[in-house]
Design a protein around this motif. Structure first.
Motif, PDB file in Angstrom:
ATOM      1  N   THR A  55      71.817  48.372  38.723  1.00  0.00           N
ATOM      2  CA  THR A  55      72.121  49.782  38.474  1.00  0.00           C
ATOM      3  C   THR A  55      71.437  50.331  37.230  1.00  0.00           C
ATOM      4  OG1 THR A  55      74.119  49.133  37.303  1.00  0.00           O
ATOM      5  CG2 THR A  55      74.339  49.663  39.661  1.00  0.00           C
ATOM      6  N   LEU A  56      70.977  49.458  36.335  1.00  0.00           N
ATOM      7  CA  LEU A  56      70.204  49.898  35.173  1.00  0.00           C
ATOM      8  C   LEU A  56      68.727  49.753  35.517  1.00  0.00           C
ATOM      9  CD1 LEU A  56      70.193  50.884  32.248  1.00  0.00           C
ATOM     10  CD2 LEU A  56      70.178  48.472  31.533  1.00  0.00           C
ATOM     11  N   VAL A  57      68.065  50.862  35.519  1.00  0.00           N
ATOM     12  CA  VAL A  57      66.671  50.893  35.953  1.00  0.00           C
ATOM     13  C   VAL A  57      65.773  51.236  34.770  1.00  0.00           C
ATOM     14  CG1 VAL A  57      65.030  51.951  37.533  1.00  0.00           C
ATOM     15  CG2 VAL A  57      67.401  51.677  38.243  1.00  0.00           C
ATOM     16  N   LYS A  58      64.744  50.453  34.587  1.00  0.00           N
ATOM     17  CA  LYS A  58      63.790  50.724  33.508  1.00  0.00           C
ATOM     18  C   LYS A  58      62.535  51.351  34.078  1.00  0.00           C
ATOM     19  CE  LYS A  58      65.514  46.982  30.617  1.00  0.00           C
ATOM     20  NZ  LYS A  58      66.219  47.900  29.709  1.00  0.00           N
ATOM     21  N   GLY A  59      61.995  52.318  33.329  1.00  0.00           N
ATOM     22  CA  GLY A  59      60.814  53.012  33.794  1.00  0.00           C
ATOM     23  C   GLY A  59      59.680  52.949  32.789  1.00  0.00           C
ATOM     24  N   ILE A  60      58.764  53.878  32.947  1.00  0.00           N
ATOM     25  CA  ILE A  60      57.611  53.908  32.049  1.00  0.00           C
ATOM     26  C   ILE A  60      57.964  54.603  30.739  1.00  0.00           C
ATOM     27  CG2 ILE A  60      55.985  53.887  33.967  1.00  0.00           C
ATOM     28  CD1 ILE A  60      55.586  56.900  33.485  1.00  0.00           C
ATOM     29  N   ASN A  61      57.146  54.360  29.722  1.00  0.00           N
ATOM     30  CA  ASN A  61      57.272  55.029  28.421  1.00  0.00           C
ATOM     31  C   ASN A  61      58.610  54.781  27.736  1.00  0.00           C
ATOM     32  OD1 ASN A  61      54.747  56.072  29.044  1.00  0.00           O
ATOM     33  ND2 ASN A  61      55.554  58.030  29.739  1.00  0.00           N
ATOM     34  N   GLY A  62      59.288  53.666  28.031  1.00  0.00           N
ATOM     35  CA  GLY A  62      60.520  53.308  27.348  1.00  0.00           C
ATOM     36  C   GLY A  62      61.780  53.982  27.861  1.00  0.00           C
ATOM     37  N   PHE A  63      61.682  54.710  28.955  1.00  0.00           N
ATOM     38  CA  PHE A  63      62.848  55.370  29.533  1.00  0.00           C
ATOM     39  C   PHE A  63      63.627  54.420  30.432  1.00  0.00           C
ATOM     40  CE2 PHE A  63      62.683  59.773  28.286  1.00  0.00           C
ATOM     41  CZ  PHE A  63      61.356  59.980  27.924  1.00  0.00           C
ATOM     42  N   GLU A  64      64.925  54.666  30.520  1.00  0.00           N
ATOM     43  CA  GLU A  64      65.757  53.953  31.467  1.00  0.00           C
ATOM     44  C   GLU A  64      66.880  54.870  31.940  1.00  0.00           C
ATOM     45  OE1 GLU A  64      66.915  50.514  29.175  1.00  0.00           O
ATOM     46  OE2 GLU A  64      68.855  51.417  28.709  1.00  0.00           O
ATOM     47  N   ALA A  65      67.484  54.500  33.058  1.00  0.00           N
ATOM     48  CA  ALA A  65      68.573  55.283  33.622  1.00  0.00           C
ATOM     49  C   ALA A  65      69.561  54.327  34.271  1.00  0.00           C
ATOM     50  CB  ALA A  65      68.056  56.291  34.649  1.00  0.00           C
ATOM     51  N   GLU A  66      70.826  54.733  34.264  1.00  0.00           N
ATOM     52  CA  GLU A  66      71.866  53.898  34.859  1.00  0.00           C
ATOM     53  C   GLU A  66      72.555  54.645  35.980  1.00  0.00           C
ATOM     54  OE1 GLU A  66      74.757  52.361  32.145  1.00  0.00           O
ATOM     55  OE2 GLU A  66      75.513  50.902  33.624  1.00  0.00           O
ATOM     56  N   PHE A  67      72.579  54.027  37.133  1.00  0.00           N
ATOM     57  CA  PHE A  67      73.285  54.578  38.278  1.00  0.00           C
ATOM     58  C   PHE A  67      74.763  54.221  38.147  1.00  0.00           C
ATOM     59  CE2 PHE A  67      74.567  55.870  42.313  1.00  0.00           C
ATOM     60  CZ  PHE A  67      75.050  54.821  43.092  1.00  0.00           C
ATOM     61  N   LYS A  68      75.619  55.255  38.088  1.00  0.00           N
ATOM     62  CA  LYS A  68      77.062  55.042  38.019  1.00  0.00           C
ATOM     63  C   LYS A  68      77.694  55.728  39.218  1.00  0.00           C
ATOM     64  CE  LYS A  68      77.522  54.402  33.032  1.00  0.00           C
ATOM     65  NZ  LYS A  68      78.234  54.820  31.794  1.00  0.00           N
ATOM     66  N   LYS A  69      78.045  54.925  40.195  1.00  0.00           N
ATOM     67  CA  LYS A  69      78.580  55.486  41.433  1.00  0.00           C
ATOM     68  C   LYS A  69      79.893  56.203  41.197  1.00  0.00           C
ATOM     69  CE  LYS A  69      79.785  54.145  46.149  1.00  0.00           C
ATOM     70  NZ  LYS A  69      79.902  53.005  47.112  1.00  0.00           N
TER      71      LYS A  69
END
Lengths: 116, 113
Positions: A55-69
């Protein structure tokens, strides 16, 4: 029907500060969630996406996002803002079962300003 | 590797004129899309094509027509341009399948006066 709400059309942070861009979605089925970035006068570039799994997703340029259902949220974060992060950010939900009807529904966007 | 290419990049039209926006992708994708972007509105889907030979309406199709010429190309036509169609138009494509990344072109800025 799926929809996306981005809280805050404009977010301003100081260089080195935490970046937090908020996104809430509604979906009747497990969602596919995306964050795109748009620099001035350019197209959209994928930052990261959640489909299944972690659920914690890492992306480019140091960004990340967490999916919270439980909260129907997919907030975008970066620990330390850089001047080059100034851009517009779009959250999107992928809808359709695949095959013939897959498409993205976008939020209205959040403009990120980074102050020196 | 060009990805998704749109032409023209900028265009000014008079009300009532017609024009076609061209889009081509070189990634062998099945699905292609046309979105428009307006300030404060995000991106809204105009039309999409799941595969060669098929097209479907999106959220805001009125005033537009599309043609999926072949697997690579997907054009958007304004038959009688109106000032409300002043916008930035984005073409996009993806390999068919839920969850796949959709790739965008650089955009076409259209002004109708």
């Amino acid at each position: 029907a799926q929809s996306v709400t981005q809280l805050g059309s404009h977010v301003s942070v100081s260089e080195g500060a935490l970046v937090l861009l908020r996104c809430n979605y509604s979906s009747s089925v497990p969602p596919y969630l995306f964050w795109y970035v748009q620099y001035p006068n350019q197209g959209l570039q994928l930052l990261l996406k959640y489909t299944t799994g972690a659920t914690l997703v890492k992306g480019i340029n140091g960004f990340e996002a967490e999916f919270k259902k439980s909260e129907t949220s997919f907030h975008l974060t970066k620990p330390s803002a850089h001047m080059s992060d100034a851009a517009e950010y779009f959250c999107a939900v992928g809808r359709g079962s695949g095959g013939s009807n897959y498409k993205l529904t976008f939020g209205k966007g959040t403009l990120l300003t980074v102050n020196p | 590797n060009a990805g998704v290419t749109q032409t023209p990049k900028f265009q000014v039209l008079k009300t009532g004129q017609s024009m076609t926006l061209q889009c081509a992708q070189d990634m062998n994708h099945n699905s292609m899309y046309w979105y428009r972007q307006d300030p404060g509105m995000g991106l809204r889907l105009i039309y999409y094509s799941a595969s060669e030979g098929t097209t479907d309406k999106g959220e805001v199709p009125n005033g537009y027509n599309v043609s999926r010429l072949n697997k690579r190309e997907f054009s958007l036509r304004l038959e009688s341009a109106a000032p409300s169609q002043t916008s930035v138009y984005f073409c996009a494509s993806t390999q068919q399948g839920a969850g796949n990344t959709i790739y965008f072109g650089e955009g076409s800025w259209l002004t109708v006066v």
